[in-house]
Design an enzyme around this catalytic site. Structure first.
Site, PDB file in Angstrom:
ATOM      1  CB  CYS A 142      24.988  19.300 -24.813  1.00 46.04           C
ATOM      2  SG  CYS A 142      26.037  18.560 -25.565  1.00 46.04           S
TER       3      CYS A 142
ATOM      4  CG  HIS B  69      31.533  23.698 -19.040  1.00 44.80           C
ATOM      5  ND1 HIS B  69      30.144  23.572 -18.916  1.00 44.80           N
ATOM      6  CD2 HIS B  69      31.807  25.016 -18.682  1.00 44.80           C
ATOM      7  CE1 HIS B  69      29.625  24.708 -18.479  1.00 44.80           C
ATOM      8  NE2 HIS B  69      30.713  25.300 -18.336  1.00 44.80           N
TER       9      HIS B  69
END
Length: 700
Positions: A105, A262
């Site tokens: 990610c 995030h």
């Protein structure tokens, strides 16, 4: 020898400008256009033998051939997955980036940031690629890797299971630039598994060639808001995030509508007048395009009612779009970390933004020569590579109001991901910065020894020594000359690194390396100058022909050193004997006469004295780290690269040099200096040889 030749060839390429984004190095020597034309001519689709559609390209452990995660994997081309595959459809956007079954990610967050700047994206994803016109099953991408840009080709066979892509994919399933980009990056790192785990800053840097700073916001420096503002004015990429304490918190939405774990982008920083006081605001973007901060200064909040219309307009106060304002105080309280990727001038073509001045150098730590460890290891610390930075002009508009020179130093170790397969960990690295003493200022042809480095404290250091790919810190120092000493924490660790300096104003930077040179005193001796006692001894050992061959010389020298308890030696080799004879044989008889042997004897006596001076522990051997100073004392000035070659050739497994190796080394150096000088043309510092001459000299 071949690795040295490869390094020299690489250095020549860099001098010719190869390694820039416009002249990228061909990874694995594969040229995209040549390969594509070959496939079109043959009417076949490209198959990449350098990164084959096999298990080994997936991984070695979690994604190894016997892992359940790779069971049932089939490599397929996009035409086998959808009827109308597109490379990029309607522009590259965040919806093209959906994470698959790979823990990368960090990489995908960096790719998402690329979609915010199409010009930077075009440097990584060369335009003009498609599945229609000129399609041959081959694509290419460009990455910045450890100081140079590389162009990487891949075929479009992608790993799938049950007809679906295994790793990154687009939301629609018909765009393929992201899985192909991921594959190209996996190729340069060795395999897909090597991409598991990392920092977004690593992706930022490899997509831009920039240098990244990381700030922990609960320990934010006093002028971080000004740093953010200045970074945005320079076109830097900024990202922020909220730490998670457990995996279940990943992308959990807080009450204020901020998402944990995030990646956000920071897109603005301004000051507004609010109720008679100045308030610092930060603009943040959620790449989801929705889910926005609902606290003070959010869209529609009451704070905006007390801001003048012209200020609102200047701040581009817009409706729900994933982008929002919040106060700087809330920003550092709500977010955990901020990453700033400062870009190089070649990335920023616009004149509307300010530019850093950037400088970069490649270096090597080698056991026994340049791997000195940190300051804790006084005996070897000064052996490390050294670089000088000369700061002359102070900053414009200093953040703290005090004059000084702001600069960033980044130390990056190479090839950590490729080493994962070999179960090798990153080294713990850092650097120290020292003031250059007055007597050394203005010079780059020196190497600072312990007499300089150990007699003063460092004026600045990296914030930590850490086993990460890169250590980067921001400094502000008075104008002056400073030496940067990068090192591993422990000595005797091999590694390659890139050192980068980004300065606010122009700064002169260079490696600190001695000039290669020799000051060889030639004895003018005739037979009548030789002591009668020495002449008598020579007659006894030389025999009737009054000359000593290499075979006889080795026997004589070994007889002498065998009677000395203060020297450890395996004995002089025939090779060393032949070298000595070649150096001193004036009449080309391949033997030494009286005068020649007398010159040798004086030379060896001098070498013995130097050797004893540098045998600091009276072990009968000399540490290879002492070889640079010992050679200098003998009149032979060498730099780090020559030192590394000496250590490879003459040191033992414990990186000690015994007396016979020491003599052999100095004799060889003296011979090489003399050969070079006799062939050099007009003090050019270069010689030119044909193949026959080169072979004869190399064998000599």
């Amino acid at each position: 020898m071949t690795s040295t030749a490869h390094r020299l060839a690489h250095q020549q390429e860099r001098e010719q400008g190869i390694g820039t984004n416009k002249r990228a190095v061909k990874f694995a020597k594969q040229d995209y256009e040549t390969l594509r034309q070959q496939c079109l001519k043959r009417g076949c689709l490209f198959e990449d033998n350098c990164f084959p559609a096999e298990h080994k390209s997936l991984g070695y452990n979690e994604l190894g051939p016997y892992s359940s995660k790779t069971r049932g994997v089939v490599w397929k081309r996009p035409q086998e997955l959808c009827s109308d595959p597109r490379f990029i459809d309607g522009g590259a956007t965040r919806t093209d980036i959906c994470q698959g079954g790979l823990g990368d990610c960090w990489l995908l967050a960096a790719i998402a940031s690329l979609t915010l700047d199409q010009r930077i994206l075009a440097r990584v994803v060369p335009p003009g690629q498609s599945f229609t016109e000129g399609y041959a099953g081959i694509f290419h991408f460009q990455f910045w890797r450890f100081g140079e840009w590389v162009d990487v080709v891949v075929d479009d066979r992608l790993p799938t299971r049950d007809g679906k892509l295994l790793f990154v994919h687009s939301a629609e399933g018909s765009e393929f630039w992201t899985p192909l980009l991921e594959k190209a990056y996996a190729k340069v790192c060795g395999c897909y598994e090597a991409l598991i785990g990392g920092s977004t800053t690593e992706g930022f840097e490899d997509f831009t060639g920039g240098i990244s700073e990381l700030y922990t916001l609960d320990k934010a420096p006093a002028h971080l808001f000004e740093i953010i503002k200045k970074a945005l004015n320079r076109g830097s990429l900024l990202g922020c995030s909220i730490d998670i304490t457990s995996a279940c918190e990943t992308e959990a939405v807080k009450a204020c509508k901020l998402v944990k774990g995030h990646a956000y982008s920071v897109t603005g920083a301004e000051t507004v007048n609010y109720q008679g006081r100045q308030v610092q605001l930060v603009r943040v973007r959620n790449p989801w395009g929705q889910v926005e901060w609902t606290g003070p200064w959010s869209d529609g909040s009451s704070e905006w009612d007390d801001v003048r219309k012209d200020e609102k307009s200047k701040l581009n106060h817009v409706a729900e779009d994933g982008e929002f304002w919040m106060s700087y105080s809330d920003f550092i309280r709500q977010f955990s970390r901020l990453e700033i990727c400062n870009l190089t001038p070649d990335t920023l073509e616009s004149d509307d933004v300010g530019h850093w001045n950037n400088y970069q150098f490649e270096g090597i730590w080698r056991v026994g020569s340049t791997a000195g460890g940190c300051r804790n290891h006084a005996a070897t610390f000064s052996s490390n590579p050294q670089f000088v930075v000369r700061l002359e002009d102070v900053d414009d508009d200093p953040l703290d109001g005090e004059d000084g020179c702001t600069f960033l130093v980044g130390l990056m170790q190479k090839d950590g991901r490729r080493q994962k397969r070999l179960n090798r960990n990153l080294e713990t690295i850092g650097f120290a910065i020292y003031k250059v003493p007055d007597q050394c200022k203005g010079r780059s042809n020196i190497h600072l020894g312990p007499d300089v480095l150990l007699r003063q404290r460092a004026v600045a250091m990296s914030s930590t020594f850490v086993n990460m790919r890169e250590v980067c810190d921001r400094f502000k120092l008075p104008p002056g000359e400073y030496a940067i000493v990068p090192s591993t924490f422990q000595p005797h660790k091999n590694g390659s690194f890139v050192l980068r300096v980004f300065s606010e104003k122009q700064a002169a930077t260079s490696p600190l390396e001695e000039d290669i040179d020799a000051e060889i005193e030639e004895e003018e001796v005739c037979e009548s100058d030789v002591d009668p006692h020495f002449q008598h001894l020579f007659k006894q050992i030389a025999g009737n022909d009054m000359e000593i061959s290499a075979f006889e010389l080795v026997r004589i020298l070994n007889n002498v050193v065998s009677h000395r308890s203060d020297l450890k030696t395996d004995g002089f080799s025939l090779e060393t004997g032949r070298l000595i004879v070649s150096l001193l044989d004036k009449d080309e008889s391949a033997k030494l006469g009286l005068v020649e042997f007398h010159m040798l004897w004086n030379k060896i006596q001098r070498y013995l004295e130097i050797f004893k001076n540098h045998d600091s522990d009276n072990s009968g051997t000399m540490s290879s780290h002492e070889m640079r100073c010992a050679a200098t004392e003998a009149g032979l000035h060498i730099n780090s690269f020559v030192l590394q070659a000496i250590v490879r050739r003459y040191a033992d497994t414990q990186y000690a040099i015994d007396f016979d190796s020491f003599v052999g080394c100095l004799i060889k150096l003296e011979m090489l200096f003399k050969m070079f000088k006799s062939l050099e043309r007009q003090d050019s510092g270069k010689i030119e040889l044909d193949m026959q001459q080169w072979l004869c000299l190399a064998i000599h």
